[in-house]
Design a protein around this motif. Structure first.
Motif, PDB file in Angstrom:
ATOM      1  N   ALA A   8       0.834  -1.194   0.000  1.00 36.06           N
ATOM      2  CA  ALA A   8       0.000   0.000   0.000  1.00 36.06           C
ATOM      3  C   ALA A   8       0.870   1.245   0.000  1.00 36.06           C
ATOM      4  CB  ALA A   8      -0.930   0.017   1.213  1.00 36.06           C
ATOM      5  N   GLU A   9       0.289   2.322  -0.502  1.00 33.24           N
ATOM      6  CA  GLU A   9       0.951   3.630  -0.509  1.00 33.24           C
ATOM      7  C   GLU A   9      -0.115   4.694  -0.296  1.00 33.24           C
ATOM      8  OE1 GLU A   9       3.230   6.602  -3.712  1.00 33.24           O
ATOM      9  OE2 GLU A   9       3.169   4.420  -4.063  1.00 33.24           O
ATOM     10  N   PHE A  10       0.137   5.627   0.591  1.00 34.23           N
ATOM     11  CA  PHE A  10      -0.797   6.733   0.789  1.00 34.23           C
ATOM     12  C   PHE A  10      -0.086   7.907   1.436  1.00 34.23           C
ATOM     13  CE2 PHE A  10      -1.359   3.351   3.898  1.00 34.23           C
ATOM     14  CZ  PHE A  10      -1.184   3.976   5.128  1.00 34.23           C
ATOM     15  N   ILE A  51       3.610   0.466   2.781  1.00 31.85           N
ATOM     16  CA  ILE A  51       3.439  -0.749   3.565  1.00 31.85           C
ATOM     17  C   ILE A  51       3.690  -1.954   2.675  1.00 31.85           C
ATOM     18  CG2 ILE A  51       1.800  -2.200   4.836  1.00 31.85           C
ATOM     19  CD1 ILE A  51       0.382   0.324   5.738  1.00 31.85           C
ATOM     20  N   LYS A  52       4.440  -2.898   3.189  1.00 30.45           N
ATOM     21  CA  LYS A  52       4.634  -4.179   2.519  1.00 30.45           C
ATOM     22  C   LYS A  52       4.526  -5.252   3.599  1.00 30.45           C
ATOM     23  CE  LYS A  52       7.617  -6.539  -0.839  1.00 30.45           C
ATOM     24  NZ  LYS A  52       8.862  -6.437  -1.652  1.00 30.45           N
ATOM     25  N   ARG A  53       3.338  -5.828   3.709  1.00 32.04           N
ATOM     26  CA  ARG A  53       3.100  -6.829   4.740  1.00 32.04           C
ATOM     27  C   ARG A  53       3.555  -8.211   4.263  1.00 32.04           C
ATOM     28  NH1 ARG A  53      -1.781  -7.988   5.412  1.00 32.04           N
ATOM     29  NH2 ARG A  53      -1.376  -8.977   7.411  1.00 32.04           N
ATOM     30  N   PRO A  54       4.050  -9.010   5.229  1.00 29.78           N
ATOM     31  CA  PRO A  54       4.111  -8.713   6.660  1.00 29.78           C
ATOM     32  C   PRO A  54       5.380  -7.961   7.055  1.00 29.78           C
ATOM     33  CG  PRO A  54       4.780 -10.984   6.278  1.00 29.78           C
ATOM     34  CD  PRO A  54       4.361 -10.424   4.941  1.00 29.78           C
ATOM     35  N   GLY A  55       5.263  -7.127   8.049  1.00 24.06           N
ATOM     36  CA  GLY A  55       6.406  -6.624   8.783  1.00 24.06           C
ATOM     37  C   GLY A  55       7.112  -5.382   8.310  1.00 24.06           C
ATOM     38  N   ARG A  56       6.702  -4.803   7.160  1.00 21.10           N
ATOM     39  CA  ARG A  56       7.482  -3.682   6.640  1.00 21.10           C
ATOM     40  C   ARG A  56       6.620  -2.435   6.421  1.00 21.10           C
ATOM     41  NH1 ARG A  56      10.293  -7.451   2.156  1.00 21.10           N
ATOM     42  NH2 ARG A  56       8.301  -8.499   2.530  1.00 21.10           N
ATOM     43  N   MET A  57       7.168  -1.298   6.856  1.00 20.60           N
ATOM     44  CA  MET A  57       6.488  -0.027   6.697  1.00 20.60           C
ATOM     45  C   MET A  57       7.545   1.075   6.590  1.00 20.60           C
ATOM     46  SD  MET A  57       3.657   1.797   9.244  1.00 20.60           S
ATOM     47  CE  MET A  57       2.308   0.715   8.758  1.00 20.60           C
ATOM     48  N   ARG A  58       7.227   2.109   5.833  1.00 19.66           N
ATOM     49  CA  ARG A  58       8.142   3.242   5.659  1.00 19.66           C
ATOM     50  C   ARG A  58       7.355   4.542   5.772  1.00 19.66           C
ATOM     51  NH1 ARG A  58      13.056   4.225   2.466  1.00 19.66           N
ATOM     52  NH2 ARG A  58      13.129   6.396   1.782  1.00 19.66           N
ATOM     53  N   PHE A  59       7.783   5.422   6.684  1.00 21.82           N
ATOM     54  CA  PHE A  59       7.249   6.767   6.789  1.00 21.82           C
ATOM     55  C   PHE A  59       8.281   7.716   6.181  1.00 21.82           C
ATOM     56  CE2 PHE A  59       5.374   4.327  10.169  1.00 21.82           C
ATOM     57  CZ  PHE A  59       4.093   4.834  10.358  1.00 21.82           C
ATOM     58  N   GLU A  60       7.991   8.241   5.009  1.00 21.09           N
ATOM     59  CA  GLU A  60       8.931   9.112   4.303  1.00 21.09           C
ATOM     60  C   GLU A  60       8.383  10.537   4.332  1.00 21.09           C
ATOM     61  OE1 GLU A  60       9.715   9.435  -0.305  1.00 21.09           O
ATOM     62  OE2 GLU A  60      10.781   7.695   0.523  1.00 21.09           O
ATOM     63  N   TYR A  61       9.108  11.443   4.970  1.00 19.23           N
ATOM     64  CA  TYR A  61       8.630  12.814   5.137  1.00 19.23           C
ATOM     65  C   TYR A  61       9.048  13.675   3.953  1.00 19.23           C
ATOM     66  CZ  TYR A  61       7.345  11.635   9.910  1.00 19.23           C
ATOM     67  OH  TYR A  61       6.756  11.070  11.004  1.00 19.23           O
ATOM     68  N   ASP A  62       8.183  14.639   3.604  1.00 22.17           N
ATOM     69  CA  ASP A  62       8.475  15.561   2.520  1.00 22.17           C
ATOM     70  C   ASP A  62       9.569  16.544   2.937  1.00 22.17           C
ATOM     71  OD1 ASP A  62       6.472  14.366   1.062  1.00 22.17           O
ATOM     72  OD2 ASP A  62       4.978  15.940   1.436  1.00 22.17           O
ATOM     73  N   THR A 106      -3.362   0.383  -3.395  1.00 20.02           N
ATOM     74  CA  THR A 106      -2.873  -0.948  -3.029  1.00 20.02           C
ATOM     75  C   THR A 106      -2.469  -1.748  -4.262  1.00 20.02           C
ATOM     76  OG1 THR A 106      -5.109  -1.908  -3.087  1.00 20.02           O
ATOM     77  CG2 THR A 106      -4.362  -0.999  -0.978  1.00 20.02           C
ATOM     78  N   GLY A 107      -1.734  -2.830  -4.003  1.00 21.30           N
ATOM     79  CA  GLY A 107      -1.424  -3.797  -5.053  1.00 21.30           C
ATOM     80  C   GLY A 107      -0.217  -3.481  -5.903  1.00 21.30           C
ATOM     81  N   MET A 108       0.528  -2.435  -5.554  1.00 16.59           N
ATOM     82  CA  MET A 108       1.702  -2.087  -6.361  1.00 16.59           C
ATOM     83  C   MET A 108       2.916  -2.926  -5.934  1.00 16.59           C
ATOM     84  SD  MET A 108       1.328  -0.126  -3.592  1.00 16.59           S
ATOM     85  CE  MET A 108       0.298   1.192  -4.213  1.00 16.59           C
ATOM     86  N   VAL A 109       3.937  -2.925  -6.784  1.00 19.60           N
ATOM     87  CA  VAL A 109       5.190  -3.594  -6.457  1.00 19.60           C
ATOM     88  C   VAL A 109       6.083  -2.589  -5.744  1.00 19.60           C
ATOM     89  CG1 VAL A 109       7.242  -4.719  -7.372  1.00 19.60           C
ATOM     90  CG2 VAL A 109       5.010  -5.157  -8.426  1.00 19.60           C
ATOM     91  N   LEU A 110       6.563  -2.963  -4.556  1.00 19.57           N
ATOM     92  CA  LEU A 110       7.438  -2.093  -3.774  1.00 19.57           C
ATOM     93  C   LEU A 110       8.771  -2.794  -3.573  1.00 19.57           C
ATOM     94  CD1 LEU A 110       4.938  -0.769  -1.056  1.00 19.57           C
ATOM     95  CD2 LEU A 110       5.762   0.437  -3.090  1.00 19.57           C
TER      96      LEU A 110
END
Length: 200
Positions: free
Chosen positions: A40-42, A60-71, A180-184
Motif C-alpha cells: 500500500a501507498e498513501f 506498507i509491505k506486509r508482513p512486517g514492513r512499513m516506511r514513513f517518508e517525510y516531505d 494498493t497492489g503495487m510492487v514495492l
C-alpha cells in the motif's frame, strides 16, 4: 489534539461517501480488510503534539514492513523491517535509533495474519457515527504507548491513527486515499540500505 479532532471531523462531514450513522464495524471485518492489504501507498499529514504539521508518504509491505517518508525539508525517516523499528531523525544523523517492532502497537497491523478479535493488545472497540475506533496497546507494558485506529465505514477504510506515548503526548496521522497492489522494492524498507544512503 483539539486541532486533530476538528480536522478529522471536517474530513468526515465533507466526504460525500460518509453516511451520517452506521453500525460499528466488527473486528473480524476490520481484520479481513487489513489482511487484504499486502502492499500500500498513501499520503499523510502528521499533527504533532506541539501543533506543528508534517507531511509525507507511507509505504506498507506486509508482513512486517512499513516506511514513513517525510516531505522535504524534513529529513526524518521511520522504517519497520526485520522485526525492528528504526527512527532516523530530522537532523541528518546517519544512524537510526532502533527498537524491537514488537514493543510498538504498530506490530499488530504489520503481522502476517491479523486477528484483532484474538489479540490481547486490542483493548478498545467503539463507534461514533460512521467511524469505528480500535485501541491497541500492550496491557502489560503501558510504557510502550498505544495506537487508536480510526476506520470510516460502512466499508472499512483506515483514515486516521493517533499514537499516544506514556508521557501523555500524542501524534495524529491523517491518511489520504490508499492505493494498493503495487510492487514495492524491498530496499525501501531496508534499514541497512537506508543507513548507508544517508551516509553518502
Amino acid at each position: 489534539m483539539l486541532v486533530a479532532r476538528i480536522i478529522f471531523t471536517l474530513l468526515l462531514f465533507l466526504s460525500p461517501a460518509a453516511p451520517a450513522f452506521a453500525e460499528k464495524i466488527s473486528l473480524s471485518d476490520l481484520s479481513a480488510y487489513l489482511n487484504g492489504i499486502r502492499t500500500a501507498e498513501f499520503e499523510f499529514s502528521q499533527i504533532n503534539d506541539d501543533g506543528s504539521v508534517s507531511k509525507g508518504t507511507i509505504y506498507i509491505k506486509r508482513p512486517g514492513r512499513m516506511r514513513f517518508e517525510y516531505d522535504p525539508p524534513n529529513n526524518a525517516l521511520v522504517l519497520a523491517s526485520g522485526g525492528r523499528l528504526a527512527i532516523f531523525d530530522d537532523k541528518g544523523n546517519h544512524d537510526p535509533v532502533i527498537y524491537p517492532l514488537k514493543r510498538t502497537p504498530l506490530a499488530i497491523i504489520l503481522a502476517k495474519n491479523i486477528d484483532l478479535a484474538a489479540s490481547a493488545m486490542v483493548v478498545g472497540h467503539a463507534a461514533e457515527g460512521a467511524v469505528t475506533t480500535v485501541r491497541v496497546e500492550d496491557p502489560e507494558n503501558l510504557d510502550y504507548g498505544r495506537v487508536d485506529l480510526f476506520f470510516l465505514g460502512p466499508e472499512p477504510a483506515l483514515r486516521q491513527w493517533v499514537v499516544g506515548d506514556a508521557g501523555g503526548g500524542s501524534t495524529t496521522m491523517l491518511l489520504g486515499d490508499i492505493q494498493t497492489g503495487m510492487v514495492l522494492n524491498s530496499s525501501l524498507f531496508s534499514i541497512t540500505h537506508n543507513t548507508n544512503a544517508r551516509r553518502d
